[in-house]
Scaffold this motif. Structure first.
Motif, short mmCIF file in Angstrom:
data_model
loop_
_atom_site.label_atom_id
_atom_site.label_comp_id
_atom_site.label_asym_id
_atom_site.label_seq_id
_atom_site.Cartn_x
_atom_site.Cartn_y
_atom_site.Cartn_z
N VAL A 269 0.84 -1.21 0.00
CA VAL A 269 0.00 0.00 0.00
C VAL A 269 0.88 1.25 0.00
O VAL A 269 0.57 2.23 -0.70
CB VAL A 269 -0.98 -0.01 1.19
CG1 VAL A 269 -1.71 1.31 1.32
CG2 VAL A 269 -1.97 -1.15 1.04
N ILE A 270 1.97 1.23 0.73
CA ILE A 270 2.89 2.38 0.73
C ILE A 270 3.49 2.57 -0.67
O ILE A 270 3.56 3.70 -1.17
CB ILE A 270 3.99 2.21 1.80
CG1 ILE A 270 3.38 2.39 3.19
CG2 ILE A 270 5.12 3.20 1.58
CD1 ILE A 270 4.33 2.12 4.33
N LEU A 271 3.89 1.49 -1.32
CA LEU A 271 4.43 1.61 -2.68
C LEU A 271 3.38 2.12 -3.66
O LEU A 271 3.69 2.91 -4.56
CB LEU A 271 4.99 0.26 -3.14
CG LEU A 271 6.29 -0.16 -2.48
CD1 LEU A 271 6.71 -1.55 -2.95
CD2 LEU A 271 7.40 0.84 -2.76
N LEU B 29 -2.62 7.91 0.89
CA LEU B 29 -2.58 6.45 0.90
C LEU B 29 -1.39 5.96 1.72
O LEU B 29 -1.51 5.00 2.49
CB LEU B 29 -2.50 5.93 -0.54
CG LEU B 29 -2.79 4.48 -0.79
CD1 LEU B 29 -4.17 4.09 -0.27
CD2 LEU B 29 -2.69 4.17 -2.27
N VAL B 30 -0.26 6.64 1.59
CA VAL B 30 0.92 6.31 2.40
C VAL B 30 0.59 6.51 3.88
O VAL B 30 0.90 5.66 4.72
CB VAL B 30 2.14 7.15 1.97
CG1 VAL B 30 3.29 7.00 2.96
CG2 VAL B 30 2.58 6.78 0.57
N TRP B 31 -0.04 7.64 4.20
CA TRP B 31 -0.39 7.91 5.60
C TRP B 31 -1.39 6.87 6.12
O TRP B 31 -1.27 6.43 7.26
CB TRP B 31 -0.98 9.31 5.72
CG TRP B 31 -1.32 9.67 7.13
CD1 TRP B 31 -0.46 10.13 8.09
CD2 TRP B 31 -2.60 9.55 7.75
NE1 TRP B 31 -1.15 10.32 9.27
CE2 TRP B 31 -2.46 9.96 9.09
CE3 TRP B 31 -3.85 9.13 7.32
CZ2 TRP B 31 -3.50 9.98 9.98
CZ3 TRP B 31 -4.91 9.15 8.21
CH2 TRP B 31 -4.74 9.56 9.52
N ALA B 32 -2.36 6.49 5.31
CA ALA B 32 -3.36 5.50 5.73
C ALA B 32 -2.70 4.14 5.99
O ALA B 32 -3.09 3.44 6.93
CB ALA B 32 -4.45 5.36 4.67
N ALA C 39 4.87 6.75 17.33
CA ALA C 39 5.81 7.83 17.04
C ALA C 39 5.96 8.01 15.53
O ALA C 39 6.00 9.15 15.04
CB ALA C 39 7.16 7.55 17.69
N VAL C 40 6.04 6.91 14.80
CA VAL C 40 6.13 6.99 13.34
C VAL C 40 4.86 7.60 12.77
O VAL C 40 4.91 8.43 11.85
CB VAL C 40 6.42 5.61 12.73
CG1 VAL C 40 6.27 5.62 11.21
CG2 VAL C 40 7.81 5.13 13.11
N LEU C 41 3.71 7.23 13.31
CA LEU C 41 2.44 7.80 12.82
C LEU C 41 2.38 9.30 13.08
O LEU C 41 1.98 10.07 12.19
CB LEU C 41 1.25 7.10 13.49
CG LEU C 41 -0.12 7.65 13.09
CD1 LEU C 41 -0.37 7.45 11.61
CD2 LEU C 41 -1.21 6.99 13.92
#
Length: 160
Positions: free
Chosen positions: A12-14, A30-33, A49-51
């Motif tokens: 999904v990130i790609l 989409l990357v954030w989701a 923390a990454v979110l």
């Protein structure tokens, strides 16, 4: 979170990274989701923390993009092939020269695409300048933010 779920988040990130290069596609969201999905499943502090970092980076990139001229890439002669070369160059540069390599990789990808299409150095450089003025900086800003988010997610998955 299992290996298959992590693989799906990565896919999904790609897809989001590819969506950044397509006008009108919500690639960065989409990357954030995908990061949100991962953080909801993996309740460790590093995931949250990454979110939070992804949210801040994404909001900052949107603010910067609003200050840049609007995208008019199609009018400048940009092709889908150029987008593929630019995105591939940015992704390759991001990993070869960690983080900072995405910018010269993006510019190099556009240059290579135009050099192959137009044949000469001078015409390729002129086309690169035109593409960047017509909205390339906006695309690069959004793509760089998404690459940073992807890098943070990947680092947290591997070393977190």
């Amino acid at each position: 979170m299992g290996a298959w779920e992590l693989l799906l988040v990565g896919v999904v990130i790609l897809l989001g990274l590819a969506g950044v290069l397509v006008p009108g596609a919500p690639g960065s969201w989409l990357v954030w989701a995908a990061v949100l999905w991962w953080a909801l499943e993996d309740t460790r502090a590093i995931a949250w923390a990454v979110l939070v970092g992804a949210t801040v980076v994404l909001l900052l990139s949107q603010a910067v993009r609003w200050m840049l001229p609007p995208r008019r890439l199609r009018a400048s002669g940009a092709t889908p092939r150029m987008a593929v070369y630019a995105g591939s160059g940015a992704l390759l540069g991001f990993f070869l020269v960690p983080v900072a390599g995405a910018i010269p990789g993006f510019l190099g990808g556009i240059y290579v695409s135009e050099r192959l299409r137009l044949g000469g150095h001078g015409r390729a450089v002129a086309s690169l300048r035109t593409a960047m003025r017509a909205g390339g900086w906006s695309v690069l800003t959004e793509l760089f933010a998404c690459l940073l988010i992807m890098g943070a997610w990947l680092g947290a998955v591997i070393w977190g």
